[in-house]
Design a protein around this motif. Structure first.
Motif, mmCIF file in Angstrom:
data_model
loop_
_atom_site.group_PDB
_atom_site.id
_atom_site.type_symbol
_atom_site.label_atom_id
_atom_site.label_comp_id
_atom_site.label_asym_id
_atom_site.label_seq_id
_atom_site.Cartn_x
_atom_site.Cartn_y
_atom_site.Cartn_z
ATOM 1 N N GLU A 151 5.518 -18.819 -7.560
ATOM 2 C CA GLU A 151 6.531 -19.522 -6.772
ATOM 3 C C GLU A 151 6.591 -21.005 -7.109
ATOM 4 O O GLU A 151 7.485 -21.710 -6.638
ATOM 5 N N ASP A 152 5.670 -21.483 -7.959
ATOM 6 C CA ASP A 152 5.568 -22.922 -8.208
ATOM 7 C C ASP A 152 5.953 -23.347 -9.617
ATOM 8 O O ASP A 152 5.876 -24.533 -9.933
ATOM 9 N N TRP A 153 6.351 -22.406 -10.475
ATOM 10 C CA TRP A 153 6.760 -22.835 -11.813
ATOM 11 C C TRP A 153 8.182 -22.393 -12.124
ATOM 12 O O TRP A 153 8.678 -21.391 -11.650
ATOM 13 N N SER A 154 8.839 -23.197 -12.951
ATOM 14 C CA SER A 154 10.258 -23.056 -13.233
ATOM 15 C C SER A 154 10.509 -22.261 -14.512
ATOM 16 O O SER A 154 10.063 -22.658 -15.587
ATOM 17 N N PRO A 155 11.246 -21.139 -14.434
ATOM 18 C CA PRO A 155 11.625 -20.427 -15.660
ATOM 19 C C PRO A 155 12.396 -21.302 -16.636
ATOM 20 O O PRO A 155 12.263 -21.145 -17.856
ATOM 21 N N LYS A 156 13.198 -22.219 -16.126
ATOM 22 C CA LYS A 156 13.945 -23.113 -17.012
ATOM 23 C C LYS A 156 12.996 -24.026 -17.787
ATOM 24 O O LYS A 156 13.219 -24.319 -18.971
ATOM 25 N N ASP A 157 11.934 -24.469 -17.149
ATOM 26 C CA ASP A 157 10.956 -25.298 -17.826
ATOM 27 C C ASP A 157 10.239 -24.473 -18.889
ATOM 28 O O ASP A 157 10.050 -24.928 -20.023
ATOM 29 N N TRP A 158 9.848 -23.268 -18.541
ATOM 30 C CA TRP A 158 9.167 -22.368 -19.477
ATOM 31 C C TRP A 158 10.048 -22.075 -20.677
ATOM 32 O O TRP A 158 9.583 -22.090 -21.818
ATOM 33 N N TRP A 159 11.325 -21.817 -20.419
ATOM 34 C CA TRP A 159 12.241 -21.468 -21.497
ATOM 35 C C TRP A 159 12.498 -22.656 -22.418
ATOM 36 O O TRP A 159 12.686 -22.481 -23.620
ATOM 37 N N ASN A 160 12.508 -23.866 -21.872
ATOM 38 C CA ASN A 160 12.733 -25.062 -22.669
ATOM 39 C C ASN A 160 11.422 -25.553 -23.284
ATOM 40 O O ASN A 160 11.013 -26.705 -23.109
ATOM 41 N N SER A 161 10.759 -24.656 -23.979
ATOM 42 C CA SER A 161 9.534 -24.974 -24.699
ATOM 43 C C SER A 161 9.495 -24.072 -25.920
ATOM 44 O O SER A 161 10.270 -23.125 -26.025
ATOM 45 N N ILE A 162 8.633 -24.384 -26.850
ATOM 46 C CA ILE A 162 8.537 -23.549 -28.037
ATOM 47 C C ILE A 162 7.165 -22.913 -28.109
ATOM 48 O O ILE A 162 6.170 -23.458 -27.624
ATOM 49 N N GLY A 163 7.111 -21.745 -28.687
ATOM 50 C CA GLY A 163 5.855 -21.039 -28.871
ATOM 51 C C GLY A 163 5.530 -20.915 -30.352
ATOM 52 O O GLY A 163 6.249 -21.414 -31.215
ATOM 53 N N GLY A 164 4.457 -20.247 -30.651
ATOM 54 C CA GLY A 164 4.046 -20.069 -32.036
ATOM 55 C C GLY A 164 2.609 -19.606 -32.114
ATOM 56 O O GLY A 164 1.965 -19.350 -31.095
ATOM 57 N N ASP A 165 2.108 -19.478 -33.330
ATOM 58 C CA ASP A 165 0.733 -19.039 -33.525
ATOM 59 C C ASP A 165 -0.248 -20.079 -32.997
ATOM 60 O O ASP A 165 -0.032 -21.275 -33.136
ATOM 61 N N ASP A 166 -1.328 -19.590 -32.401
ATOM 62 C CA ASP A 166 -2.402 -20.456 -31.926
ATOM 63 C C ASP A 166 -3.613 -20.313 -32.839
ATOM 64 O O ASP A 166 -3.841 -19.264 -33.449
ATOM 65 N N TRP A 167 -4.387 -21.384 -32.890
ATOM 66 C CA TRP A 167 -5.590 -21.398 -33.716
ATOM 67 C C TRP A 167 -6.758 -21.921 -32.896
ATOM 68 O O TRP A 167 -6.570 -22.530 -31.848
ATOM 69 N N PHE A 168 -7.962 -21.661 -33.386
ATOM 70 C CA PHE A 168 -9.179 -22.156 -32.763
ATOM 71 C C PHE A 168 -9.943 -23.040 -33.757
ATOM 72 O O PHE A 168 -9.805 -22.892 -34.972
ATOM 73 N N CYS A 169 -10.772 -23.905 -33.203
ATOM 74 C CA CYS A 169 -11.697 -24.688 -34.009
ATOM 75 C C CYS A 169 -13.117 -24.353 -33.569
ATOM 76 O O CYS A 169 -13.445 -24.479 -32.380
ATOM 77 N N ALA A 170 -13.947 -23.929 -34.507
ATOM 78 C CA ALA A 170 -15.315 -23.528 -34.170
ATOM 79 C C ALA A 170 -16.107 -24.678 -33.567
ATOM 80 O O ALA A 170 -16.958 -24.472 -32.698
ATOM 81 N N GLU A 171 -15.825 -25.907 -34.021
ATOM 82 C CA GLU A 171 -16.547 -27.065 -33.510
ATOM 83 C C GLU A 171 -15.936 -27.628 -32.242
ATOM 84 O O GLU A 171 -16.482 -28.568 -31.659
ATOM 85 N N GLY A 172 -14.806 -27.074 -31.790
ATOM 86 C CA GLY A 172 -14.143 -27.515 -30.571
ATOM 87 C C GLY A 172 -12.954 -28.411 -30.854
ATOM 88 O O GLY A 172 -12.994 -29.269 -31.742
ATOM 89 N N TYR A 173 -11.900 -28.206 -30.092
ATOM 90 C CA TYR A 173 -10.676 -29.004 -30.248
ATOM 91 C C TYR A 173 -10.965 -30.485 -29.972
ATOM 92 O O TYR A 173 -10.456 -31.378 -30.636
ATOM 93 N N GLY A 174 -11.796 -30.735 -28.971
ATOM 94 C CA GLY A 174 -12.144 -32.109 -28.646
ATOM 95 C C GLY A 174 -12.839 -32.813 -29.796
ATOM 96 O O GLY A 174 -12.682 -34.032 -29.989
ATOM 97 N N SER A 175 -13.604 -32.077 -30.588
ATOM 98 C CA SER A 175 -14.275 -32.663 -31.740
ATOM 99 C C SER A 175 -13.260 -33.122 -32.779
ATOM 100 O O SER A 175 -13.439 -34.154 -33.430
ATOM 101 N N VAL A 176 -12.189 -32.351 -32.934
ATOM 102 C CA VAL A 176 -11.139 -32.727 -33.882
ATOM 103 C C VAL A 176 -10.470 -34.025 -33.446
ATOM 104 O O VAL A 176 -10.278 -34.953 -34.243
ATOM 105 N N VAL A 177 -10.116 -34.113 -32.164
ATOM 106 C CA VAL A 177 -9.440 -35.305 -31.660
ATOM 107 C C VAL A 177 -10.366 -36.521 -31.712
ATOM 108 O O VAL A 177 -9.931 -37.631 -32.041
ATOM 109 N N ALA A 178 -11.647 -36.323 -31.400
ATOM 110 C CA ALA A 178 -12.607 -37.428 -31.488
ATOM 111 C C ALA A 178 -12.695 -37.949 -32.918
ATOM 112 O O ALA A 178 -12.761 -39.168 -33.154
ATOM 113 N N HIS A 179 -12.705 -37.052 -33.871
ATOM 114 C CA HIS A 179 -12.744 -37.439 -35.278
ATOM 115 C C HIS A 179 -11.449 -38.138 -35.672
ATOM 116 O O HIS A 179 -11.455 -39.147 -36.393
ATOM 117 N N TYR A 180 -10.331 -37.622 -35.194
ATOM 118 C CA TYR A 180 -9.015 -38.180 -35.513
ATOM 119 C C TYR A 180 -8.880 -39.627 -35.019
ATOM 120 O O TYR A 180 -8.259 -40.459 -35.671
#
Length: 458
Positions: free
Chosen positions: A198-227
């Protein structure tokens, strides 16, 4: 969090080169400049050292524009952080999924810098009580998923507005009365949008893009910290007030005042809604309405470490029990073969658990596993840890979702004020909100706009 197709079919895993980076965690706590050593009258002050702020700084540096980055927390990365100490293996306390591979430059960055990146195959197992669902029951599940997508699509493309622009209304009562209704609604809702239906908008969901997801063995936060390791940041410096009267901008922190020609504000919409920062003059009414219309959803993770792969489904397998409401826990089992089970809970149940002790939250997550595998699995349990992003004053939640009827407010949220106060972060992105890459792109876009403003006024 694959917006258009969260119930994914298996895909071929691509092999990636591996180089474990053992010093990433320490890099986030490395000494950084203090305000006294920073430029006190820069062209631009960047508020927040999450991925949006880091990218804005990198973009301005490339353009030769002076800046100062101030961050209230004592590390960089914002809502993207990997903890290496709790379990002795990488544990992402916030963002974990490297989303939308074709639109995520951090995936290429990670691959080019020695991280182990591998695709999320979307392997899934469903339980009904303490047994796996049969083929016929799974066929019913996929049919329910098809119905969900049709109903949400029809709602998103309709003229429905206001409070009726919500998933609960769009799906209707019969959908939730079906055997898999709450399971599918949870997959897309509390485990993706981090909001009850009851709290999320289908219009908001629809106005987004999807795609393949990936993982990082060392953690996503580790990538951003390095970046962001080469970006000068003043840590532990919370902003109390932004004065945007007259020429330029004054940013008042606990350590002093920074005078600049412009500012890029990258803090979460939750921080803005909580009034942690005072604005002089007050923000226009339409900007305040946008801040209140774009909610900060709550999604928390319950890490459960076991002695072995208790589900025995292999690495990175999604597991859940048939749901009868929206209060359950979804699981990503055996992260990268570490025997760590990643439980995720969102919406009202996540908010309720934040009011309890961590032990209660851990027990709640463990009970879900025991419900499927039996009580004997507790003998293999080592330890647990539960996050509480809604109680963290630097975030006030996990990521943004538009309230019913408020999807157009994202455009208002990202509008610049007086040509010098720029609003950035994932909540402002047109189609990649709720993602790390959305935050990165918004930071880059804001920096390019600021650069154009600075050059016009020099």
């Amino acid at each position: 969090m694959n917006k258009k197709n969260i119930l994914m079919m298996p895909q071929k895993l691509k092999q990636q080169r591996r180089l474990l980076l053992k010093t990433i965690a320490a890099s986030t706590l490395a000494p950084r400049i203090v305000l006294g050593n920073a430029v006190t009258n820069p062209d631009v002050v960047i508020i927040g050292a999450g991925v949006a702020g880091l990218e804005a700084a990198k973009t301005l540096r490339d353009k030769g524009i002076s800046f100062v980055v101030v961050e209230a927390n004592y590390r960089i990365g914002g809502r993207v952080h990997t903890d290496h100490d709790v379990f002795g293996v990488p544990f992402d306390t916030h963002a974990h999924w490297m989303m939308i591979s074709r639109k995520n430059p951090l995936i290429d960055y990670a691959q080019n810098n020695g991280f182990k990146i591998y695709q999320d195959l979307g392997k899934q197992k469903y339980f009904i009580g303490d047994r796996e669902a049969t083929k016929d029951e799974l066929a019913d599940l996929w049919g329910t998923d098809t119905t969900f997508n049709k109903k949400i699509r029809d709602s998103a493309l309709s003229d429905i507005a206001g409070d009726d622009d919500n998933a609960r209304t769009a799906l209707g009562g019969d959908f939730f009365n079906s055997p898999w209704g709450y399971t599918v609604a949870s997959d897309y809702g509390v485990w993706d949008m981090a909001q009850n239906s009851e709290d999320w908008s289908p219009k908001d969901w629809w106005n987004s893009i999807g795609g393949d997801d990936w993982f990082c063995a060392e953690g996503y936060g580790s990538v951003v910290a390095h970046y962001g390791q080469d970006v000068p940041v003043t840590l532990g410096t919370a902003v109390k007030q932004i004065d945007w009267r007259g020429d330029g901008i004054s940013v008042i922190t606990w350590a002093g005042t920074i005078h600049a020609k412009a500012a890029i504000l990258t803090v979460s919409v939750g921080v803005l809604a909580a009034d942690h920062i005072k604005f002089t003059p007050e923000l226009p009414v339409e900007k305040q309405e946008a801040i209140n219309g774009i909610d900060m959803a709550v999604m928390n993770y319950i890490g459960l470490h076991f002695t072995d792969d208790v589900f025995n489904f292999g690495a990175d397998t999604y597991v859940c029990e048939q749901q009868h409401d929206e209060n359950g826990v979804g699981y990503l089992a055996n992260l990268n073969n570490t025997n760590l089970v990643y439980g995720y809970v969102g919406g009202n149940q996540a908010k309720a658990l934040e009011k309890e002790s961590m032990d209660v939250a851990i027990a709640y997550g463990l009970d879900g596993v025991k419900s499927m595998l039996g009580n004997a699995v507790e003998k293999k349990f080592i330890k647990g840890y539960a996050t509480a992003c809604g109680r963290f004053p630097f975030y006030e939640g996990a990521y943004s979702t538009a309230k019913p009827g408020k999807q157009p407010m994202r455009a208002v949220l990202r509008q610049t004020l007086a040509d010098k106060l720029f609003f950035s972060g994932e909540a402002t992105h047109r189609v990649q909100w709720g993602t790390v890459n959305g935050g990165l792109y918004s930071g880059r876009d804001s920096a390019n706009q600021v650069a154009a403003y600075i050059k016009r006024n020099n």
